[in-house]
Design a protein around this motif. Structure first.
Motif, PDB file in Angstrom:
ATOM      1  N   TYR A  74       8.621  22.426  -9.231  1.00 46.99           N
ATOM      2  CA  TYR A  74       8.200  21.344  -9.769  1.00 46.99           C
ATOM      3  C   TYR A  74       8.783  19.866  -9.240  1.00 46.99           C
ATOM      4  O   TYR A  74       9.840  19.774  -8.754  1.00 46.99           O
ATOM      5  CB  TYR A  74       8.223  21.175 -11.508  1.00 46.99           C
ATOM      6  CG  TYR A  74       7.778  22.562 -11.994  1.00 46.99           C
ATOM      7  CD1 TYR A  74       6.468  22.933 -12.190  1.00 46.99           C
ATOM      8  CD2 TYR A  74       8.542  23.480 -12.617  1.00 46.99           C
ATOM      9  CE1 TYR A  74       6.144  23.898 -12.906  1.00 46.99           C
ATOM     10  CE2 TYR A  74       7.992  24.597 -12.998  1.00 46.99           C
ATOM     11  CZ  TYR A  74       6.905  25.047 -13.419  1.00 46.99           C
ATOM     12  OH  TYR A  74       6.524  26.105 -13.891  1.00 46.99           O
ATOM     13  N   VAL A  75       7.939  18.883  -9.260  1.00 43.93           N
ATOM     14  CA  VAL A  75       8.506  17.642  -9.385  1.00 43.93           C
ATOM     15  C   VAL A  75       7.910  16.759 -10.499  1.00 43.93           C
ATOM     16  O   VAL A  75       6.887  16.655 -10.794  1.00 43.93           O
ATOM     17  CB  VAL A  75       7.959  17.059  -7.933  1.00 43.93           C
ATOM     18  CG1 VAL A  75       8.524  15.519  -7.714  1.00 43.93           C
ATOM     19  CG2 VAL A  75       8.240  17.917  -6.684  1.00 43.93           C
ATOM     20  N   CYS A 114      14.092  14.623  -6.672  1.00 49.59           N
ATOM     21  CA  CYS A 114      13.792  15.394  -7.814  1.00 49.59           C
ATOM     22  C   CYS A 114      14.084  16.829  -7.671  1.00 49.59           C
ATOM     23  O   CYS A 114      13.654  17.370  -6.656  1.00 49.59           O
ATOM     24  CB  CYS A 114      12.455  14.833  -8.266  1.00 49.59           C
ATOM     25  SG  CYS A 114      12.139  15.663  -9.880  1.00 49.59           S
ATOM     26  N   GLY A 116      13.287  18.926 -10.081  1.00 47.76           N
ATOM     27  CA  GLY A 116      12.127  19.461 -11.024  1.00 47.76           C
ATOM     28  C   GLY A 116      13.097  20.164 -12.200  1.00 47.76           C
ATOM     29  O   GLY A 116      12.012  21.165 -12.704  1.00 47.76           O
ATOM     30  N   LEU A 131       5.769  17.454 -15.488  1.00 44.17           N
ATOM     31  CA  LEU A 131       6.171  18.197 -14.134  1.00 44.17           C
ATOM     32  C   LEU A 131       4.998  18.511 -13.743  1.00 44.17           C
ATOM     33  O   LEU A 131       3.956  19.282 -14.121  1.00 44.17           O
ATOM     34  CB  LEU A 131       7.008  19.540 -14.611  1.00 44.17           C
ATOM     35  CG  LEU A 131       8.351  19.013 -15.247  1.00 44.17           C
ATOM     36  CD1 LEU A 131       9.083  20.411 -15.640  1.00 44.17           C
ATOM     37  CD2 LEU A 131       9.257  18.265 -14.359  1.00 44.17           C
ATOM     38  N   ARG A 134       5.170  21.437  -7.537  1.00 44.47           N
ATOM     39  CA  ARG A 134       5.806  20.954  -6.272  1.00 44.47           C
ATOM     40  C   ARG A 134       4.888  20.934  -4.896  1.00 44.47           C
ATOM     41  O   ARG A 134       4.734  19.879  -4.152  1.00 44.47           O
ATOM     42  CB  ARG A 134       6.985  21.563  -5.645  1.00 44.47           C
ATOM     43  CG  ARG A 134       7.730  21.335  -4.311  1.00 44.47           C
ATOM     44  CD  ARG A 134       9.161  21.957  -4.439  1.00 44.47           C
ATOM     45  NE  ARG A 134       9.980  21.365  -5.353  1.00 44.47           N
ATOM     46  CZ  ARG A 134      10.747  20.144  -5.390  1.00 44.47           C
ATOM     47  NH1 ARG A 134      10.568  19.650  -4.369  1.00 44.47           N
ATOM     48  NH2 ARG A 134      11.546  19.859  -6.352  1.00 44.47           N
TER      49      ARG A 134
END
Ligand code: SF4
Ligand code: SF4
Length: 144
Positions: A74-75, A114, A116, A131, A134
């Protein structure tokens, strides 16, 4: 451990899935970062919850540039309509990925920094951080 019979958990405390998740939510509220450790990949050996000052892997990865851990899938993304610029998320980000724009009086998140982890999301009382996958963030899609 035996791959056919599963884990030997005798002598260990067992939690329900719900109790385990609530523990993790509490750790997030305390600003602790979840990390998954695979001692013999791909089998999970443990899930750790710690901060940068206590975690050797985070220190070596972030501070010394020796990659001992990978990023999450995630980012984080901020909704500027909801952000009130309180800085709370900046205080809890262990990775230095959040900055503050004096011009906008809002925070911004650097996707290149980041990891995540989602700790910023847990700290935001305005629900301004989410979130995103990615893979959907081109600049960070192949950054692990
Ligand atoms: S915690 Fe939420 S409201 Fe506060 S600066 Fe961060 S994103 Fe904005
Ligand atoms: S999700 Fe990204 S911006 Fe948020 S606390 Fe973790 S590393 Fe920092």
């Amino acid at each position: 451990m035996d791959y056919l019979t599963g884990l030997d958990t005798s002598g260990l405390e067992e939690l329900t899935k719900e109790a385990a998740l609530e523990n993790f939510r509490q750790y997030e509220r305390e600003g602790l970062c979840h990390t998954v450790w695979t001692f013999v990949t791909p089998f999970i050996g443990g899930i750790c919850n710690c901060d940068r000052s206590d975690c050797g892997a985070m220190q070596s990865t972030i501070t010394r540039g020796v990659p001992d851990m990978f990023r999450a899938e995630y980012v984080a993304e901020v909704n500027l309509e909801l952000c009130n610029g309180c800085w709370q998320c900046m205080h809890v980000c262990q990775f230095g990925a959040i900055g503050y724009s004096a011009a906008n009086k809002k925070i911004f998140i650097d996707p290149l920094r980041c990891y995540g982890c989602g700790i910023c999301r847990a700290s935001c009382t305005k629900d301004a951080i989410r979130l995103q996958d990615r893979a959907s963030v081109p600049v960070a899609a192949n950054l692990w």
